[in-house]
Design a protein around this motif. Structure first.
Motif, PDB file in Angstrom:
ATOM      1  N   ARG A  15      20.677 122.798  14.393  1.00  0.00           N
ATOM      2  CA  ARG A  15      20.250 123.784  15.243  1.00  0.00           C
ATOM      3  C   ARG A  15      21.344 124.688  15.616  1.00  0.00           C
ATOM      4  NH1 ARG A  15      15.597 122.416  18.032  1.00  0.00           N
ATOM      5  NH2 ARG A  15      15.645 124.457  18.584  1.00  0.00           N
ATOM      6  N   LEU A 135      14.780 125.774  23.588  1.00  0.00           N
ATOM      7  CA  LEU A 135      14.710 124.452  23.298  1.00  0.00           C
ATOM      8  C   LEU A 135      13.287 123.917  23.827  1.00  0.00           C
ATOM      9  CD1 LEU A 135      18.063 123.148  23.447  1.00  0.00           C
ATOM     10  CD2 LEU A 135      16.909 123.539  21.465  1.00  0.00           C
ATOM     11  N   ASP A 139      13.829 118.275  23.184  1.00  0.00           N
ATOM     12  CA  ASP A 139      14.941 118.692  22.327  1.00  0.00           C
ATOM     13  C   ASP A 139      16.189 118.808  23.168  1.00  0.00           C
ATOM     14  OD1 ASP A 139      13.741 118.528  19.964  1.00  0.00           O
ATOM     15  OD2 ASP A 139      13.438 120.777  19.666  1.00  0.00           O
ATOM     16  N   GLU A 142      17.780 115.362  24.185  1.00  0.00           N
ATOM     17  CA  GLU A 142      18.456 114.829  23.146  1.00  0.00           C
ATOM     18  C   GLU A 142      19.664 115.650  22.871  1.00  0.00           C
ATOM     19  OE1 GLU A 142      17.990 114.043  18.434  1.00  0.00           O
ATOM     20  OE2 GLU A 142      16.611 115.334  19.174  1.00  0.00           O
TER      21      GLU A 142
END
Length: 157
Positions: A15, A135, A139, A142
């Motif tokens: 990412r 996000l 996400d 996490e």
């Protein structure tokens, strides 16, 4: 620079290239919303508070909320007390305006407020006063290594 730490932190998740940098400041909810052309509530602001054990608590919440002191005390068994300007960088790993839930030092505990869950995607900062990443809430949970979802905020105003 903290944004580079965040970029390295996000690289194993694939990412790092999703970080957006702006030619203007995104250091406040209002400025970030303008830079991203979105509503202020979708800005995932990170509030840095003292932890009774030392270190800090990072509460990531929707941009249109503020800490509800009674809910916070019920959840964490302590009063909500903001970090001082001098404490922010050493305890969060980021300067004021770029505090985020990524690449934080040991002792920084991350929690996500349920106020974020009304949005499909949100925009937390990425370690500088002119960055963000889009996000999903899952996400964000996490990638931030959040301990859990909490309900410690109320709508500002």
């Amino acid at each position: 620079m903290a944004i580079e730490k965040v970029r390295e932190y996000l690289k194993p998740f694939g990412r790092d290239a999703d970080i957006q940098e702006f030619p203007v400041s995104s250091a406040t909810v209002e400025l970030a919303a303008q830079a991203l052309h979105t509503e202020p509530a979708r800005i995932a602001k990170t509030i840095s508070l003292k932890n009774a054990e030392g270190g800090c608590l990072l509460i990531v919440t929707a941009g249109d909320t503020k800490i509800d002191n009674s809910k916070f005390k019920a959840e964490f068994s302590q009063k909500a007390k903001m970090l001082t300007a001098d404490e922010v960088e050493s305890l969060t790993g980021h300067a004021i305006g770029g505090v985020c839930p990524f690449a934080n030092p040991e002792g920084a505990r991350v929690f996500l407020d349920v106020s974020l869950q009304r949005f499909e995607t949100v925009f937390p900062a990425c370690g500088s006063s002119n960055s963000a990443i889009e996000l999903s809430c899952s996400d964000l949970f996490e990638l931030s290594r959040a301990e859990k979802w909490v309900d410690v905020c109320k709508t500002a105003g």
